[in-house]
Write a protein that holds these residues in place. Sequence first.
Motif, short mmCIF file in Angstrom:
data_model
loop_
_atom_site.label_atom_id
_atom_site.label_comp_id
_atom_site.label_asym_id
_atom_site.label_seq_id
_atom_site.Cartn_x
_atom_site.Cartn_y
_atom_site.Cartn_z
N ASP A 79 -4.15 -6.20 -1.17
CA ASP A 79 -4.76 -6.73 0.23
C ASP A 79 -6.11 -7.55 -0.27
O ASP A 79 -6.73 -7.08 -1.33
CB ASP A 79 -5.31 -5.40 0.71
CG ASP A 79 -4.19 -4.87 1.64
OD1 ASP A 79 -3.11 -5.59 1.67
OD2 ASP A 79 -4.15 -3.64 1.94
N GLY A 80 -6.31 -8.68 0.44
CA GLY A 80 -7.30 -9.30 0.25
C GLY A 80 -7.37 -10.30 -1.02
O GLY A 80 -8.29 -11.19 -1.26
N VAL A 85 -0.10 -12.62 -4.15
CA VAL A 85 1.28 -12.47 -4.63
C VAL A 85 1.78 -11.05 -4.66
O VAL A 85 1.17 -10.19 -4.40
CB VAL A 85 1.23 -13.01 -6.07
CG1 VAL A 85 0.93 -14.54 -6.15
CG2 VAL A 85 0.55 -12.44 -7.14
N PHE A 86 3.18 -10.96 -4.59
CA PHE A 86 3.80 -9.93 -4.62
C PHE A 86 3.29 -9.17 -6.19
O PHE A 86 3.53 -9.53 -7.23
CB PHE A 86 5.33 -9.67 -4.55
CG PHE A 86 5.76 -10.11 -3.41
CD1 PHE A 86 5.47 -9.38 -2.34
CD2 PHE A 86 6.66 -11.25 -3.06
CE1 PHE A 86 5.81 -9.56 -1.06
CE2 PHE A 86 6.90 -11.47 -1.52
CZ PHE A 86 6.41 -10.79 -0.53
N LYS A 87 2.98 -7.88 -6.05
CA LYS A 87 2.75 -7.18 -7.38
C LYS A 87 3.79 -5.99 -7.72
O LYS A 87 4.19 -5.98 -8.81
CB LYS A 87 1.40 -6.37 -7.34
CG LYS A 87 0.33 -7.04 -7.01
CD LYS A 87 -0.09 -7.87 -8.33
CE LYS A 87 -1.11 -8.67 -8.13
NZ LYS A 87 -1.46 -9.66 -9.25
N LYS A 88 4.51 -5.47 -6.47
CA LYS A 88 5.76 -4.91 -6.73
C LYS A 88 6.75 -5.34 -5.72
O LYS A 88 6.15 -5.49 -4.73
CB LYS A 88 5.49 -3.17 -6.57
CG LYS A 88 4.64 -2.84 -7.69
CD LYS A 88 4.17 -1.47 -7.61
CE LYS A 88 3.19 -0.80 -8.38
NZ LYS A 88 3.11 0.66 -8.39
#
Length: 141
Positions: A79-80, A85-88
């Motif tokens: 968030d923010g 990007v996608f982290k997981k």
Amino acid sequence: MKIFLKRLNDAYHFETKNERGDVVHLDNKSEADPQGGSPMDLILRGIAGCSSIDVVMILKKQKVELEDLQVEVEGFREDGAVPNVFKKIHLNFILKGEVSSAKALRAVELSMDKYCSVAKMLEKAAEISYEVNVNGEKVEA
């Protein structure tokens, strides 16, 4: 591979078309009435589609016919963060039919670890995990 994009309104609605003429609409998910998926939404759809094609292809080579294949994909972003990007990314493969748990698990493993180009590209930026369920039962590795 080539994609063409055309803006369709004065906001964020776009039409994309590939060289074969297949059309996919894009929009900003924050719009009141979005007319297509967001680009990040399409990334999750891409990994689901790529891996599903692999799984079906692998099982067909083994003469296994599926009654059904569904994939639930969930992407987790920070968030923010900018860029956000996608982290997981987590995929849940749900297979039904005359398929052994071992063959289903192996097909998914081969796709995710070796064949799925989308997964191989995304794993450079995000942690990718998956689970496999066959005929309503979770398969343990």
